[in-house]
Design a protein around this motif. Structure first.
Motif, PDB file in Angstrom:
ATOM      1  N   GLY A 381      -3.879 -11.452 -35.253  1.00 20.17           N
ATOM      2  CA  GLY A 381      -3.889 -12.085 -36.567  1.00 20.17           C
ATOM      3  C   GLY A 381      -4.144 -11.041 -37.633  1.00 20.17           C
ATOM      4  N   THR A 382      -3.491 -11.178 -38.772  1.00 18.73           N
ATOM      5  CA  THR A 382      -3.638 -10.223 -39.878  1.00 18.73           C
ATOM      6  C   THR A 382      -3.774 -10.983 -41.184  1.00 18.73           C
ATOM      7  OG1 THR A 382      -2.225  -8.641 -38.707  1.00 18.73           O
ATOM      8  CG2 THR A 382      -2.603  -8.236 -41.045  1.00 18.73           C
ATOM      9  N   ILE A 383      -4.644 -10.537 -42.045  1.00 17.77           N
ATOM     10  CA  ILE A 383      -4.792 -11.172 -43.350  1.00 17.77           C
ATOM     11  C   ILE A 383      -3.450 -11.141 -44.076  1.00 17.77           C
ATOM     12  CG2 ILE A 383      -5.538  -9.010 -44.445  1.00 17.77           C
ATOM     13  CD1 ILE A 383      -7.347 -10.718 -46.268  1.00 17.77           C
ATOM     14  N   GLY A 384      -3.049 -12.272 -44.674  1.00 18.84           N
ATOM     15  CA  GLY A 384      -1.773 -12.356 -45.369  1.00 18.84           C
ATOM     16  C   GLY A 384      -1.778 -11.577 -46.672  1.00 18.84           C
ATOM     17  N   ASP A 385      -0.592 -11.327 -47.199  1.00 16.37           N
ATOM     18  CA  ASP A 385      -0.476 -10.543 -48.431  1.00 16.37           C
ATOM     19  C   ASP A 385      -1.193 -11.212 -49.596  1.00 16.37           C
ATOM     20  OD1 ASP A 385       1.024  -8.723 -47.040  1.00 16.37           O
ATOM     21  OD2 ASP A 385       2.965  -9.487 -47.725  1.00 16.37           O
ATOM     22  N   GLU A 386      -1.068 -12.545 -49.687  1.00 18.89           N
ATOM     23  CA  GLU A 386      -1.703 -13.273 -50.795  1.00 18.89           C
ATOM     24  C   GLU A 386      -3.220 -13.194 -50.705  1.00 18.89           C
ATOM     25  OE1 GLU A 386      -1.863 -17.847 -52.569  1.00 18.89           O
ATOM     26  OE2 GLU A 386      -0.158 -17.227 -51.329  1.00 18.89           O
ATOM     27  N   LYS A 387      -3.745 -13.394 -49.494  1.00 20.86           N
ATOM     28  CA  LYS A 387      -5.196 -13.329 -49.316  1.00 20.86           C
ATOM     29  C   LYS A 387      -5.708 -11.900 -49.464  1.00 20.86           C
ATOM     30  CE  LYS A 387      -6.484 -17.461 -46.827  1.00 20.86           C
ATOM     31  NZ  LYS A 387      -7.356 -18.017 -45.776  1.00 20.86           N
ATOM     32  N   ALA A 388      -4.887 -10.934 -49.050  1.00 19.61           N
ATOM     33  CA  ALA A 388      -5.282  -9.529 -49.218  1.00 19.61           C
ATOM     34  C   ALA A 388      -5.401  -9.185 -50.696  1.00 19.61           C
ATOM     35  CB  ALA A 388      -4.271  -8.614 -48.528  1.00 19.61           C
ATOM     36  N   ALA A 389      -4.436  -9.677 -51.494  1.00 20.75           N
ATOM     37  CA  ALA A 389      -4.485  -9.436 -52.942  1.00 20.75           C
ATOM     38  C   ALA A 389      -5.711 -10.100 -53.555  1.00 20.75           C
ATOM     39  CB  ALA A 389      -3.206  -9.971 -53.592  1.00 20.75           C
ATOM     40  N   GLN A 390      -6.021 -11.312 -53.089  1.00 22.49           N
ATOM     41  CA  GLN A 390      -7.202 -12.030 -53.581  1.00 22.49           C
ATOM     42  C   GLN A 390      -8.477 -11.284 -53.186  1.00 22.49           C
ATOM     43  OE1 GLN A 390      -7.451 -16.029 -52.097  1.00 22.49           O
ATOM     44  NE2 GLN A 390      -9.205 -16.569 -53.353  1.00 22.49           N
ATOM     45  N   PHE A 391      -8.496 -10.761 -51.965  1.00 25.62           N
ATOM     46  CA  PHE A 391      -9.660 -10.015 -51.482  1.00 25.62           C
ATOM     47  C   PHE A 391      -9.855  -8.742 -52.301  1.00 25.62           C
ATOM     48  CE2 PHE A 391     -12.211  -7.324 -48.813  1.00 25.62           C
ATOM     49  CZ  PHE A 391     -13.038  -8.194 -48.124  1.00 25.62           C
ATOM     50  N   ARG A 392      -8.735  -8.047 -52.572  1.00 22.61           N
ATOM     51  CA  ARG A 392      -8.836  -6.817 -53.375  1.00 22.61           C
ATOM     52  C   ARG A 392      -9.379  -7.124 -54.770  1.00 22.61           C
ATOM     53  NH1 ARG A 392      -3.663  -5.858 -51.151  1.00 22.61           N
ATOM     54  NH2 ARG A 392      -2.690  -6.435 -53.135  1.00 22.61           N
ATOM     55  N   LYS A 393      -8.936  -8.247 -55.342  1.00 18.80           N
ATOM     56  CA  LYS A 393      -9.360  -8.611 -56.693  1.00 18.80           C
ATOM     57  C   LYS A 393     -10.831  -9.001 -56.734  1.00 18.80           C
ATOM     58  CE  LYS A 393      -8.326 -11.896 -60.426  1.00 18.80           C
ATOM     59  NZ  LYS A 393      -7.475 -13.048 -60.836  1.00 18.80           N
ATOM     60  N   GLN A 394     -11.265  -9.806 -55.767  1.00 20.44           N
ATOM     61  CA  GLN A 394     -12.615 -10.367 -55.809  1.00 20.44           C
ATOM     62  C   GLN A 394     -13.680  -9.454 -55.212  1.00 20.44           C
ATOM     63  OE1 GLN A 394     -12.418 -14.223 -53.978  1.00 20.44           O
ATOM     64  NE2 GLN A 394     -11.353 -15.156 -55.703  1.00 20.44           N
ATOM     65  N   VAL A 395     -13.283  -8.597 -54.293  1.00 22.39           N
ATOM     66  CA  VAL A 395     -14.273  -7.750 -53.618  1.00 22.39           C
ATOM     67  C   VAL A 395     -13.985  -6.271 -53.844  1.00 22.39           C
ATOM     68  CG1 VAL A 395     -15.345  -7.153 -51.418  1.00 22.39           C
ATOM     69  CG2 VAL A 395     -14.659  -9.523 -51.870  1.00 22.39           C
ATOM     70  N   THR A 396     -12.893  -5.789 -53.270  1.00 20.43           N
ATOM     71  CA  THR A 396     -12.589  -4.361 -53.333  1.00 20.43           C
ATOM     72  C   THR A 396     -12.425  -3.880 -54.761  1.00 20.43           C
ATOM     73  OG1 THR A 396     -11.383  -4.682 -51.261  1.00 20.43           O
ATOM     74  CG2 THR A 396     -11.132  -2.562 -52.351  1.00 20.43           C
ATOM     75  N   GLY A 397     -11.712  -4.666 -55.585  1.00 20.57           N
ATOM     76  CA  GLY A 397     -11.472  -4.268 -56.975  1.00 20.57           C
ATOM     77  C   GLY A 397     -12.756  -4.119 -57.769  1.00 20.57           C
ATOM     78  N   LYS A 398     -13.673  -5.086 -57.596  1.00 19.74           N
ATOM     79  CA  LYS A 398     -14.944  -5.024 -58.323  1.00 19.74           C
ATOM     80  C   LYS A 398     -15.776  -3.829 -57.877  1.00 19.74           C
ATOM     81  CE  LYS A 398     -15.259 -10.003 -59.227  1.00 19.74           C
ATOM     82  NZ  LYS A 398     -16.011 -11.247 -58.978  1.00 19.74           N
ATOM     83  N   ILE A 399     -15.746  -3.583 -56.559  1.00 15.74           N
ATOM     84  CA  ILE A 399     -16.508  -2.453 -56.037  1.00 15.74           C
ATOM     85  C   ILE A 399     -15.928  -1.133 -56.540  1.00 15.74           C
ATOM     86  CG2 ILE A 399     -17.116  -1.211 -53.918  1.00 15.74           C
ATOM     87  CD1 ILE A 399     -17.174  -3.983 -52.539  1.00 15.74           C
ATOM     88  N   ASN A 400     -14.598  -1.036 -56.529  1.00 16.65           N
ATOM     89  CA  ASN A 400     -13.942   0.188 -57.014  1.00 16.65           C
ATOM     90  C   ASN A 400     -14.183   0.394 -58.503  1.00 16.65           C
ATOM     91  OD1 ASN A 400     -12.951   0.692 -54.477  1.00 16.65           O
ATOM     92  ND2 ASN A 400     -10.943  -0.216 -54.860  1.00 16.65           N
TER      93      ASN A 400
END
Length: 433
Positions: A381-400
């Motif tokens: 199983g792999t995180i989908g593109d839409e959820k990956a984008a959401q994850f980057r925005k809500q978690v990775t993006g804020k941290i970066n």
């Protein structure tokens, strides 16, 4: 005039120091605030976003099967030759799409227990053929008979039924029959009540897998949803492999170590799997685990695909295997801040131990033991593109973003402080001349 200039330089240096200090403070404080915010939503507790997504995952999970088609069945039966196999697959099914059930919380130990209802939907577009593809595989009922009934007289009776049903050591079965079950002609003739249905995963649909016990992440967010026990026993562990990038998200890859399938001499934790002295060479062979106790005494062994990391004696009687790390390793890709598994591949092989049996004609010519590979699977199983984008925005993006602000403040502050202090010292030195 000189005073104004010197005061301005001192003020600039002070501002630089404040900016550098602010950048330095943001590092631990900002990380703490982000971790606190994330922790609130990623722990497996009623009402959190993580819990809702965990109960019924939105990520599509697939289970691929590669089946070992035996190429020289008659030769093996007659002469106890090496078994030549050809891998066929993948045959792909969508699994784990049903919501978890019987969820209970152990708040004291920060654990959540559940069972996973089983269901499988065939995916033709992701498969090399249909469920009706036929291949030559080991006869599961015949191979298990001498293990389940070691008494010589009983084996004589079973032999007559095997002959009457025209069964042999090998059989032709469709993918669907082999995986999910078929009515065995030999077992159908047994005069006392037995389950006549046989299949590698029979029964499957309308059953449940578990009980699983996983960490809630309440006390350690990096452990959220990590399995603690399965059916009351400690699960196989993974070790850190590498840091990689998954769809723009930094993740840690954890892999199943070769020691998980090591012999009890190498890994004492595996002592309970050494139950067959002949096949294990007094517990010196490695690479397979005997799970017969979990399968009603049937001679079932699990390994990594193509006997990856197994001792040479295990795969020696089999031709056509080609183990390699890239295709046959089990791994988890875990986002280190939230502890979420964003991609995984669980790869295991199902094997059956076949032994010579003098009273059963289908097995009497065998001169050695075989651990016969039936199939191997890759559940992924792999995180989908839409959820990956959401994850980057809500978690990775804020941290970066926070990290960028910290670096900018610290860099600008240090540069300002050093530049203004140098200028101030230079002006003081010039004024004294």
């Amino acid at each position: 005039m000189g005073c104004d200039r010197n005061c301005g330089l001192i003020a600039g240096a002070v501002i630089g120091a404040v900016l550098a200090l602010l950048g330095g403070i943001l590092m631990p404080v900002g990380d703490m605030l982000i971790e606190k915010t994330i922790k609130k939503e990623v722990v497996l507790e009623e009402g959190t976003i993580a819990f809702k997504n965990w109960v019924k995952t939105g990520t599509e999970v697939y289970r691929q099967f590669w089946i070992f088609d035996v190429q020289n069945a008659q030769e093996v039966v007659a002469n106890s030759s090496k078994i030549k196999v050809k891998q066929r697959g993948p045959y792909t099914y969508r699994v784990r799409y049903l919501a978890k059930e019987n969820i209970t919380h152990d708040t004291e130990n920060h654990l959540v227990s559940f069972v996973q209802p089983n269901g499988a939907i065939f995916e033709p577009s992701l498969s090399v053929g249909t469920e009706d593809d036929t291949m030559t595989v080991l006869n599961l009922a015949v191979a298990a008979a001498p293990h389940l009934y070691p008494n010589a007289f009983v084996q004589v009776v079973l032999n007559s039924l095997i002959k009457k049903s025209k069964s042999s050591m090998f059989q032709n079965r469709t993918v669907k029959e082999l995986l999910w079950g078929y009515t065995d002609p030999f077992l159908s003739l047994v005069p006392y009540p037995v389950n006549t249905k046989v299949g590698v995963f029979y029964p499957y649909n309308n059953t449940v897998d578990g009980v699983y016990s996983v960490f809630s992440g309440k006390d350690n967010v990096s452990q959220v949803a990590i399995i603690d026990t399965y059916k009351g026993k400690k699960s196989i562990y993974a070790v850190f492999g590498a840091e990689i990038n998954l769809k723009g998200i930094p993740v840690y890859r954890f892999v199943l170590p070769s020691m998980a399938f090591a012999s009890p001499l190498q890994n004492p934790d595996n002592h309970c799997f050494c139950t067959e002295k002949v096949i294990s060479n007094n517990c010196t062979s490695y690479g397979v685990l005997d799970i017969g106790k979990c399968k009603e005494g049937k001679p079932v062994y699990i390994s990594l695909p193509h006997f990856l990391h197994a001792s040479p004696d295990i795969g020696e009687p089999i031709e056509g295997l080609s183990p390699n790390e890239d295709e046959h390793t089990t791994y988890l890709d875990v986002e280190p801040i939230t502890g979420f598994t964003l991609r995984f591949a669980k790869r295991l092989q199902i094997n059956i131990l076949v032994k010579p049996a003098k009273k059963i004609e289908a097995l009497k010519n065998l001169k050695r033991n075989y651990i016969v590979p039936i199939l191997w699977l890759n559940e992924t199983g792999t995180i989908g593109d839409e959820k990956a984008a959401q994850f980057r925005k809500q978690v990775t993006g804020k941290i970066n973003l926070l990290g960028l602000v910290e670096i900018i403040l610290l860099t600008v502050g240090v540069v300002m402080f050093v530049a203004f202090m140098i200028s101030y010292c230079a002006c003081r030195s010039k004024g004294k001349r």
